[in-house]
Scaffold this active site. Structure first.
Site, mmCIF file in Angstrom:
data_model
loop_
_atom_site.group_PDB
_atom_site.id
_atom_site.type_symbol
_atom_site.label_atom_id
_atom_site.label_comp_id
_atom_site.label_asym_id
_atom_site.label_seq_id
_atom_site.Cartn_x
_atom_site.Cartn_y
_atom_site.Cartn_z
ATOM 1 N N ASP A 128 -0.685 4.367 47.795
ATOM 2 C CA ASP A 128 -0.450 3.382 46.589
ATOM 3 C C ASP A 128 -0.048 4.435 45.465
ATOM 4 O O ASP A 128 1.068 4.467 44.834
ATOM 5 C CB ASP A 128 -1.094 2.037 46.192
ATOM 6 C CG ASP A 128 -1.010 0.897 47.063
ATOM 7 O OD1 ASP A 128 -0.405 1.219 48.100
ATOM 8 O OD2 ASP A 128 -1.026 0.037 46.651
ATOM 9 N N LYS A 149 -15.690 12.124 49.988
ATOM 10 C CA LYS A 149 -16.685 12.221 48.940
ATOM 11 C C LYS A 149 -17.956 12.641 49.411
ATOM 12 O O LYS A 149 -19.121 11.934 49.444
ATOM 13 C CB LYS A 149 -16.913 10.745 48.593
ATOM 14 C CG LYS A 149 -17.199 10.537 46.983
ATOM 15 C CD LYS A 149 -16.412 11.341 46.066
ATOM 16 C CE LYS A 149 -17.340 10.994 44.724
ATOM 17 N NZ LYS A 149 -16.892 11.949 43.652
ATOM 18 N N ASP A 188 -12.095 11.870 43.987
ATOM 19 C CA ASP A 188 -11.758 11.612 42.570
ATOM 20 C C ASP A 188 -10.779 12.891 42.111
ATOM 21 O O ASP A 188 -9.834 12.633 41.370
ATOM 22 C CB ASP A 188 -12.858 11.387 41.697
ATOM 23 C CG ASP A 188 -14.063 12.421 42.037
ATOM 24 O OD1 ASP A 188 -13.871 13.240 43.015
ATOM 25 O OD2 ASP A 188 -15.093 12.557 41.340
ATOM 26 N N TYR A 240 -13.347 -0.294 56.064
ATOM 27 C CA TYR A 240 -12.518 -1.352 56.435
ATOM 28 C C TYR A 240 -13.076 -2.049 57.798
ATOM 29 O O TYR A 240 -12.422 -2.974 58.215
ATOM 30 C CB TYR A 240 -10.991 -1.221 56.469
ATOM 31 C CG TYR A 240 -10.428 -1.351 55.056
ATOM 32 C CD1 TYR A 240 -11.321 -1.341 53.763
ATOM 33 C CD2 TYR A 240 -9.173 -1.008 54.818
ATOM 34 C CE1 TYR A 240 -10.586 -1.155 52.444
ATOM 35 C CE2 TYR A 240 -8.494 -0.822 53.564
ATOM 36 C CZ TYR A 240 -9.405 -0.955 52.504
ATOM 37 O OH TYR A 240 -8.977 -0.912 51.120
ATOM 38 N N ASP A 246 -5.738 4.097 51.809
ATOM 39 C CA ASP A 246 -4.870 2.926 51.393
ATOM 40 C C ASP A 246 -4.726 3.138 49.919
ATOM 41 O O ASP A 246 -3.790 2.805 49.288
ATOM 42 C CB ASP A 246 -5.899 1.583 51.727
ATOM 43 C CG ASP A 246 -5.525 0.232 51.271
ATOM 44 O OD1 ASP A 246 -4.111 0.236 51.233
ATOM 45 O OD2 ASP A 246 -6.098 -0.698 50.882
#
Ligand code: IPM
Ligand code: MN
Length: 364
Positions: A256, A196, A228, A141, A252
């Site tokens: 959620d 990752k 994942d 970001y 982020d």
């Protein structure tokens, strides 16, 4: 003499003003019961409504107050139809406040309260109780608004610095030591790095630094998980986790996901903390579709205020407030709808929560 703290208030958009109002109402009772401190507020404009009026997501006065205040309580911001010329949402503050003021630690507790609707089979209260620590000063970001774009291609790049990876790793281990309890599954203090690194060098770099930092915290178990697999694990065995530390965008997304397992984002507060400044907010958006209809649940905003009290040094009041929210849910005092909304809205929640605080506050 009671201590006083200056708090900048940014009510935000949509349901922001009503859930912030409810929170300030509750904080009044918290201060009365404590008698040890008082909060002095300064209200300022920020968000999509502010952008529409002034062309800026936050006013200069608000920015100045934010830098002067002992802490800032921020409501949700953003409105779907308020956009910048490049098509991205206008009025969002994350990019401004987190990056410009180096608020690198985005602390997002995910805790299952009693009687909330979780889609998971395991639904005992506190069987989910972990913190996602989202690095929020770099990562993917950092490209916000500065990626490259031609007619036929667009790129955004991910930035990892040694300093950024190291300080967030350290923060994670300190959080693990400070948290009241270990992972629900086995009581162990455990920091899980989510990355990752099997695919990207930037993540392999982060992992090296994380593992190196871990050596300074022998009392905390360390593990690494690919993003994942982590997404699956937050659904399959959420009780395994105590602290999860991860890159900005991954944090982020995962927060959620975690929120969905504990009754929705309406249950999810967050702290944005730097070495000098901090602000506190719900992790959800401004839900303009239900604004003004007596449906908004202020729980995330109230829990964010509890995090703020702890940050200000009022740990006892913070704990009292969080326990009262726990009891509010345990006693089924608010009519929760399957969507996570509350029939009666934020002011009803505030009223009930104040009653709970008063009934338990006397001997706290
Ligand atoms: C959050 C939000 C923001 C973010 C958006 C609105 C820019 O989703 O705080 O999680 O991505 O940081
Ligand atoms: Mn988000």
């Amino acid at each position: 003499m009671a201590k006083s703290y200056w708090v900048a208030i940014l009510p935000g958009d949509g349901i922001g003003p009503e859930i912030v109002d409810a929170t300030l109402d509750v904080l009044e009772t918290v201060q009365e019961l404590s008698g040890q401190f008082s909060l002095i507020y300064e209200f300022h404009q920020a968000g999509a409504g502010c952008y529409r009026e002034t062309g800026k997501p936050i006013t200069d006065e608000a920015l100045e107050a934010f830098q002067r205040a002992n802490a800032t309580l921020k409501g949700p911001v953003g409105l779907p139809d308020v956009r910048k010329p490049d098509g991205t949402e206008a009025g969002l503050l994350g990019g401004v406040l987190r990056v410009d003021f180096d608020l690198y630690a985005n602390v997002r507790p995910i805790r299952l309260f009693p009687n909330v609707l979780t889609p998971l089979a395991a639904n005992d209260p506190d069987s989910i109780d972990y913190i996602i620590l989202r690095e929020s000063s770099e990562g993917l970001y950092l490209s916000r608004g500065v990626g490259l774009k031609t007619r036929d291609a667009a790129t955004d790049s991910m930035m990892m610095t040694r300093r950024g990876c190291e300080r967030i790793s350290r923060y994670a281990f300190r959080l693990s030591m400070e948290k009241g309890r270990g992972a629900p599954e086995d009581g162990r203090r455990r920091v899980t790095l989510v990355d990752k690194s099997n695919v990207l060098r930037s993540f392999a770099f982060f992992r090296d630094i994380f593992l190196h930092t871990a050596a300074d915290f022998p009392a905390v178990e360390t593990e690494c998980l690919y993003m994942d697999a982590a997404a699956a694990a937050l659904v399959n065995r959420p009780g395994h986790f105590q602290i999860i530390v991860t890159e900005n965008m991954f944090g982020d997304i995962l927060s959620d996901l975690g929120g969905a397992t504990i009754g929705g984002l309406g249950m999810c507060p967050a702290a944005n903390i730097g070495d000098r400044l901090a602000y506190f907010e719900p992790i959800h958006g401004s839900a303009p579709d239900i604004a003004g209809q007596r449906l908004a649940n202020p729980t995330s905003q109230i829990l964010a205020a509890a995090m703020m009290l702890k940050h200000l040094g009022e740990a006892e009041a913070a704990e009292q407030l969080e326990n009262a929210v726990w009891n509010l849910y345990a006693q089924k005092r608010i009519p929760l709808m399957p969507t996570g909304a509350v029939k009666g809205g934020a002011s009803l929640v505030a009223k009930e929560l104040k009653a709970v605080l008063k009934s338990t506050g006397a001997h706290a």
